[in-house]
Design an enzyme around this catalytic site. Structure first.
Site, PDB file in Angstrom:
ATOM      1  N   SER A 100      16.375  -0.567  10.931  1.00  0.00           N
ATOM      2  CA  SER A 100      15.763   0.510  10.150  1.00  0.00           C
ATOM      3  C   SER A 100      16.165   0.393   8.678  1.00  0.00           C
ATOM      4  O   SER A 100      15.792  -0.573   8.015  1.00  0.00           O
ATOM      5  CB  SER A 100      16.118   1.871  10.752  1.00  0.00           C
ATOM      6  N   ASP A 159       6.227   2.930  16.827  1.00  0.00           N
ATOM      7  CA  ASP A 159       7.090   3.227  15.685  1.00  0.00           C
ATOM      8  C   ASP A 159       6.259   3.578  14.459  1.00  0.00           C
ATOM      9  O   ASP A 159       5.328   2.837  14.111  1.00  0.00           O
ATOM     10  CB  ASP A 159       7.979   2.016  15.389  1.00  0.00           C
ATOM     11  N   HIS A 167      10.886   3.949  17.663  1.00  0.00           N
ATOM     12  CA  HIS A 167      11.880   3.521  16.685  1.00  0.00           C
ATOM     13  C   HIS A 167      13.283   3.527  17.294  1.00  0.00           C
ATOM     14  O   HIS A 167      13.701   4.493  17.919  1.00  0.00           O
ATOM     15  CB  HIS A 167      11.837   4.458  15.472  1.00  0.00           C
TER      16      HIS A 167
END
Length: 338
Positions: A171, A276, A306
């Site tokens: 991320s 995501d 995610h």
């Protein structure tokens, strides 16, 4: 005078204007309250097979990283183990090497990849807005070089192969991995790190932004773990004051950034999840780099949200991801496990 008006000399009301996962609260007077507790409560899955310890990599900023190494060698292990960086996620606003979800994932990385894992912290926003986190990531890589040059490196790095280094990030950490690829992909950048040699980059659902919405952003359900409201809040708190998400810190193709067509990139694996919010930005990033002849591979995990690999680290998709990372490492110089 209205009954709701403040009485003379009464202190102004203080209230929360931004809140992130119960860990970070920003108040209307600019004050900030940050909890020392993680936002994700889960048991630590430590079977004792991996030894780990913290080390300071920037004494001036009191920044630490955590090193992980398999405690016992297997017959199939090479004489020296590859070194694998893992930069945690959290929208540049929350997260730490000590959080159980990230700690568990690093334990598994060390065991499954048969590698030494380096998990650095970095300064967080809004106390330290971007590019502070990017600069800290550069410092952690340069710390590894100092260890490679030292006659007495950290004990957990003594059997590390400094010529087989991989950079990964999850991320926000994936965004960091991009900036590291740009910084250290050129001949000049590689020379800066000698004798450390970075063999590849793994971007796990990278946190990229931009002012124009993508389809995966527009269609993301509000109950998703990373939804549009949370995404926008992270960027609002993390970006330099006065910047938009088209700043190249957030948007790799934003104006004023490096011309990526001209940048030398090492081999790169970009991992995306079908559910995501960040999927389309990561796919566009990878496809544009591929069009320019960069050594980039994209792997899509259909139906996965995610961060699925840290929240469900023993799931079948997480297992497939680990196999893909291992295969990528072998293709780029690592010893093949039987």
């Amino acid at each position: 005078m209205s009954s709701s008006s403040s009485a003379p000399n009464q202190p102004p009301e203080i209230f929360v204007v931004e809140e992130c996962r119960g860990v970070l609260r920003v108040f209307n007077d600019g004050s900030i309250l940050r909890s020392t507790e993680p936002s994700f409560i889960m048991p630590v899955e430590d079977d004792g097979s991996i030894e780990f310890a913290d080390a300071v990599f920037d004494a001036n900023l009191n920044l630490l990283l955590r090193l992980y190494r398999p405690r016992h060698r297997l017959p199939t292990d090479p004489p020296k183990l590859p070194i694998f960086f893992y930069f945690h996620g959290g929208g540049f606003c929350i997260g730490s090497r000590t959080w159980p979800n990230f700690h568990n994932y690093c334990l598994r990385l060390a065991a499954d990849l048969r590698a030494i894992i380096v998990s650095p912290d970095y300064r967080l926003a809004p106390e330290d807005r971007l590019p502070a986190a990017i600069n800290d990531s550069f410092a952690s890589i340069l710390w590894l070089r100092s260890q490679a040059l030292s006659p007495h490196p950290n004990p957990l790095l003594q059997d590390g192969d400094f010529s087989l280094v991989f950079i990964s990030g999850d991320s926000a950490g994936g965004n960091i991995a991009h900036h590291l690829a740009v910084r250290f992909g050129s001949d000049l950048g590689r020379a800066e790190l000698e004798p450390v040699s970075i063999r590849g980059f793994v971007l796990l659902m990278p946190f990229f932004g931009g002012t124009q919405r993508t389809r995966s952003e527009e269609t993301c359900p509000p109950d998703a773990f990373l939804n549009l409201e949370v995404n926008d809040r992270f960027w609002r708190l993390a970006m330099p004051v006065g910047s938009t998400t088209d700043d190249p810190i957030s948007n790799p193709f934003g104006p004023g950034g490096p011309a990526l067509r001209e940048v030398q990139f090492g081999p790169m694996l970009v991992v995306v999840g079908g559910e995501d919010l960040l999927r389309d930005r990561a796919v566009e990033y990878a496809e544009r780099l591929k069009e320019w002849g960069k050594p980039v591979e994209v792997i899509n995990f259909d139906g996965q949200p995610h961060g699925f690999f840290t929240f469900q680290p023993r799931s079948e998709p997480a297992n497939r991801l680990m196999q893909s990372i291992r295969r990528f490492m072998v293709e780029n110089g690592c010893h093949k496990l039987d």
